[in-house]
Design a protein around this motif. Structure first.
Motif, PDB file in Angstrom:
ATOM      1  N   ARG A  30       0.875  -1.173   0.000  1.00 32.33           N
ATOM      2  CA  ARG A  30       0.000   0.000   0.000  1.00 32.33           C
ATOM      3  C   ARG A  30       0.907   1.216   0.000  1.00 32.33           C
ATOM      4  NH1 ARG A  30      -5.155   0.639  -0.481  1.00 32.33           N
ATOM      5  NH2 ARG A  30      -5.579  -1.294   0.609  1.00 32.33           N
ATOM      6  N   CYS A  31       0.635   2.135  -0.913  1.00 32.34           N
ATOM      7  CA  CYS A  31       1.443   3.349  -1.033  1.00 32.34           C
ATOM      8  C   CYS A  31       1.107   4.293   0.113  1.00 32.34           C
ATOM      9  CB  CYS A  31       1.176   4.032  -2.373  1.00 32.34           C
ATOM     10  SG  CYS A  31       2.096   5.576  -2.583  1.00 32.34           S
ATOM     11  N   GLY A  32       2.121   4.762   0.800  1.00 32.42           N
ATOM     12  CA  GLY A  32       1.929   5.693   1.900  1.00 32.42           C
ATOM     13  C   GLY A  32       1.586   7.094   1.441  1.00 32.42           C
ATOM     14  N   TRP A  33       1.802   7.383   0.167  1.00 37.09           N
ATOM     15  CA  TRP A  33       1.535   8.726  -0.333  1.00 37.09           C
ATOM     16  C   TRP A  33       0.153   8.827  -0.973  1.00 37.09           C
ATOM     17  CZ3 TRP A  33       1.038  11.632  -4.897  1.00 37.09           C
ATOM     18  CH2 TRP A  33       1.218  13.001  -4.720  1.00 37.09           C
ATOM     19  N   CYS A  34      -0.171   7.928  -1.938  1.00 39.32           N
ATOM     20  CA  CYS A  34      -1.468   8.031  -2.631  1.00 39.32           C
ATOM     21  C   CYS A  34      -2.489   7.006  -2.142  1.00 39.32           C
ATOM     22  CB  CYS A  34      -1.294   7.910  -4.146  1.00 39.32           C
ATOM     23  SG  CYS A  34      -0.894   6.255  -4.736  1.00 39.32           S
ATOM     24  N   GLY A  35      -2.055   6.001  -1.371  1.00 41.51           N
ATOM     25  CA  GLY A  35      -2.977   5.027  -0.799  1.00 41.51           C
ATOM     26  C   GLY A  35      -3.350   3.871  -1.703  1.00 41.51           C
ATOM     27  N   SER A  36      -2.813   3.809  -2.913  1.00 41.06           N
ATOM     28  CA  SER A  36      -3.167   2.718  -3.822  1.00 41.06           C
ATOM     29  C   SER A  36      -2.500   1.423  -3.386  1.00 41.06           C
ATOM     30  CB  SER A  36      -2.777   3.061  -5.262  1.00 41.06           C
ATOM     31  OG  SER A  36      -1.378   3.174  -5.370  1.00 41.06           O
ATOM     32  N   ALA A  37      -3.135   0.300  -3.753  1.00 39.10           N
ATOM     33  CA  ALA A  37      -2.623  -1.023  -3.405  1.00 39.10           C
ATOM     34  C   ALA A  37      -2.122  -1.711  -4.664  1.00 39.10           C
ATOM     35  CB  ALA A  37      -3.715  -1.851  -2.760  1.00 39.10           C
ATOM     36  N   THR A  38      -1.067  -2.498  -4.519  1.00 40.72           N
ATOM     37  CA  THR A  38      -0.543  -3.285  -5.623  1.00 40.72           C
ATOM     38  C   THR A  38      -0.086  -4.635  -5.102  1.00 40.72           C
ATOM     39  OG1 THR A  38       1.031  -3.381  -7.450  1.00 40.72           O
ATOM     40  CG2 THR A  38       1.783  -2.274  -5.464  1.00 40.72           C
ATOM     41  N   GLY A  39      -0.392  -5.674  -5.855  1.00 46.08           N
ATOM     42  CA  GLY A  39       0.009  -7.015  -5.483  1.00 46.08           C
ATOM     43  C   GLY A  39       1.374  -7.387  -6.011  1.00 46.08           C
ATOM     44  N   ARG A  40       1.938  -6.530  -6.840  1.00 43.89           N
ATOM     45  CA  ARG A  40       3.243  -6.821  -7.436  1.00 43.89           C
ATOM     46  C   ARG A  40       4.370  -6.447  -6.487  1.00 43.89           C
ATOM     47  NH1 ARG A  40       1.976  -3.440 -12.601  1.00 43.89           N
ATOM     48  NH2 ARG A  40       3.029  -1.970 -11.270  1.00 43.89           N
ATOM     49  N   ALA A  41       5.457  -7.179  -6.610  1.00 42.99           N
ATOM     50  CA  ALA A  41       6.674  -6.776  -5.907  1.00 42.99           C
ATOM     51  C   ALA A  41       7.237  -5.598  -6.685  1.00 42.99           C
ATOM     52  CB  ALA A  41       7.668  -7.924  -5.872  1.00 42.99           C
ATOM     53  N   ALA A  42       7.310  -4.449  -6.058  1.00 40.73           N
ATOM     54  CA  ALA A  42       7.744  -3.239  -6.749  1.00 40.73           C
ATOM     55  C   ALA A  42       8.589  -2.374  -5.822  1.00 40.73           C
ATOM     56  CB  ALA A  42       6.523  -2.451  -7.231  1.00 40.73           C
ATOM     57  N   LEU A  43       9.421  -1.564  -6.405  1.00 38.60           N
ATOM     58  CA  LEU A  43      10.210  -0.609  -5.639  1.00 38.60           C
ATOM     59  C   LEU A  43       9.516   0.738  -5.551  1.00 38.60           C
ATOM     60  CD1 LEU A  43      13.753  -1.439  -7.038  1.00 38.60           C
ATOM     61  CD2 LEU A  43      12.766  -2.125  -4.851  1.00 38.60           C
ATOM     62  N   LEU A  44       8.685   1.039  -6.560  1.00 33.28           N
ATOM     63  CA  LEU A  44       7.964   2.306  -6.609  1.00 33.28           C
ATOM     64  C   LEU A  44       6.486   2.043  -6.844  1.00 33.28           C
ATOM     65  CD1 LEU A  44      10.404   4.311  -8.910  1.00 33.28           C
ATOM     66  CD2 LEU A  44      10.276   4.377  -6.417  1.00 33.28           C
ATOM     67  N   CYS A  45       5.648   2.937  -6.353  1.00 37.04           N
ATOM     68  CA  CYS A  45       4.207   2.847  -6.569  1.00 37.04           C
ATOM     69  C   CYS A  45       3.917   2.962  -8.062  1.00 37.04           C
ATOM     70  CB  CYS A  45       3.495   3.956  -5.794  1.00 37.04           C
ATOM     71  SG  CYS A  45       1.720   4.048  -6.142  1.00 37.04           S
ATOM     72  N   PRO A  46       3.126   2.045  -8.637  1.00 37.56           N
ATOM     73  CA  PRO A  46       2.832   2.137 -10.068  1.00 37.56           C
ATOM     74  C   PRO A  46       1.899   3.296 -10.423  1.00 37.56           C
ATOM     75  CG  PRO A  46       1.648   0.317  -9.096  1.00 37.56           C
ATOM     76  CD  PRO A  46       2.551   0.858  -8.035  1.00 37.56           C
ATOM     77  N   ILE A  47       1.253   3.902  -9.431  1.00 39.51           N
ATOM     78  CA  ILE A  47       0.331   5.000  -9.685  1.00 39.51           C
ATOM     79  C   ILE A  47       1.031   6.349  -9.602  1.00 39.51           C
ATOM     80  CG2 ILE A  47      -1.819   6.116  -8.941  1.00 39.51           C
ATOM     81  CD1 ILE A  47      -2.138   3.250 -10.100  1.00 39.51           C
ATOM     82  N   CYS A  48       1.739   6.599  -8.489  1.00 36.77           N
ATOM     83  CA  CYS A  48       2.321   7.935  -8.291  1.00 36.77           C
ATOM     84  C   CYS A  48       3.847   7.951  -8.320  1.00 36.77           C
ATOM     85  CB  CYS A  48       1.833   8.523  -6.968  1.00 36.77           C
ATOM     86  SG  CYS A  48       2.496   7.692  -5.510  1.00 36.77           S
ATOM     87  N   GLY A  49       4.493   6.793  -8.267  1.00 32.36           N
ATOM     88  CA  GLY A  49       5.949   6.742  -8.321  1.00 32.36           C
ATOM     89  C   GLY A  49       6.631   6.899  -6.977  1.00 32.36           C
ATOM     90  N   SER A  50       5.870   6.959  -5.894  1.00 32.48           N
ATOM     91  CA  SER A  50       6.455   7.111  -4.565  1.00 32.48           C
ATOM     92  C   SER A  50       7.191   5.837  -4.142  1.00 32.48           C
ATOM     93  CB  SER A  50       5.340   7.415  -3.554  1.00 32.48           C
ATOM     94  OG  SER A  50       5.851   7.353  -2.239  1.00 32.48           O
ATOM     95  N   SER A  51       8.210   6.002  -3.310  1.00 32.24           N
ATOM     96  CA  SER A  51       8.933   4.845  -2.778  1.00 32.24           C
ATOM     97  C   SER A  51       8.422   4.465  -1.388  1.00 32.24           C
ATOM     98  CB  SER A  51      10.428   5.142  -2.722  1.00 32.24           C
ATOM     99  OG  SER A  51      10.681   6.223  -1.835  1.00 32.24           O
ATOM    100  N   GLU A  52       7.366   5.123  -0.917  1.00 29.11           N
ATOM    101  CA  GLU A  52       6.815   4.852   0.407  1.00 29.11           C
ATOM    102  C   GLU A  52       5.800   3.707   0.350  1.00 29.11           C
ATOM    103  OE1 GLU A  52       5.321   8.378   2.313  1.00 29.11           O
ATOM    104  OE2 GLU A  52       6.866   9.597   1.368  1.00 29.11           O
ATOM    105  N   LEU A  53       6.292   2.497   0.109  1.00 30.05           N
ATOM    106  CA  LEU A  53       5.426   1.330   0.033  1.00 30.05           C
ATOM    107  C   LEU A  53       5.503   0.543   1.338  1.00 30.05           C
ATOM    108  CD1 LEU A  53       6.225   0.085  -3.565  1.00 30.05           C
ATOM    109  CD2 LEU A  53       4.272   1.431  -2.807  1.00 30.05           C
TER     110      LEU A  53
END
Length: 128
Positions: A30-53
């Motif tokens: 869950r992104c700490g900046w925009c709140g979107s959820a992703t099931g993928r292993a990622a370094l950055l949020c796929p929606i906003c690009g934040s690293s606060e996952l």
């Protein structure tokens, strides 16, 4: 200039939490900046690009969004592959347990089941 900190992230998958009797866990971010959820292993949020996952545990329930037809049936061992939209707001490719192909319609409520040895995907079972 701000610095970007990258951390390694383990793949997210259904896994038992230790005991055979304990419920399986599906992890997501869950992104700490925009709140979107992703099931993928990622370094950055796929929606906003934040690293606060933040890694969180899913409740494990959702609905079947679409049944998928595998390109090479010989590799699926007869399992039913589908896309499941979880209550947390992300979609995962999954295997349906105890379901013959075509017997689970789209929109069926499903629940996370224990992992199966024949698949690398999270396993779901239709709710009664």
């Amino acid at each position: 200039m701000p610095t970007l900190t990258l951390t390694a992230v383990a793949p997210l998958a259904a896994a038992p939490t230790g005991d055979e009797e304990s419920a399986p866990v599906l992890r997501y971010h869950r992104c700490g900046w925009c709140g979107s959820a992703t099931g993928r292993a990622a370094l950055l949020c796929p929606i906003c690009g934040s690293s606060e996952l933040e890694e969180q545990a899913s409740a494990g329930s959702g609905i079947v969004h679409r049944l998928l037809t595998p390109r090479h049936r010989q590799y699926t061992d007869g399992e039913t592959i589908c896309l499941v939209v979880l209550e947390e707001g992300f979609t995962v490719q999954a295997s349906l347990d105890d379901a013959l192909p075509g017997t689970v319609p789209e929109g069926t409520r499903v629940r996370l089941a224990p992992p199966a040895p024949h698949t690398h995907l999270p396993v779901f079972r239709a709710c009664a």
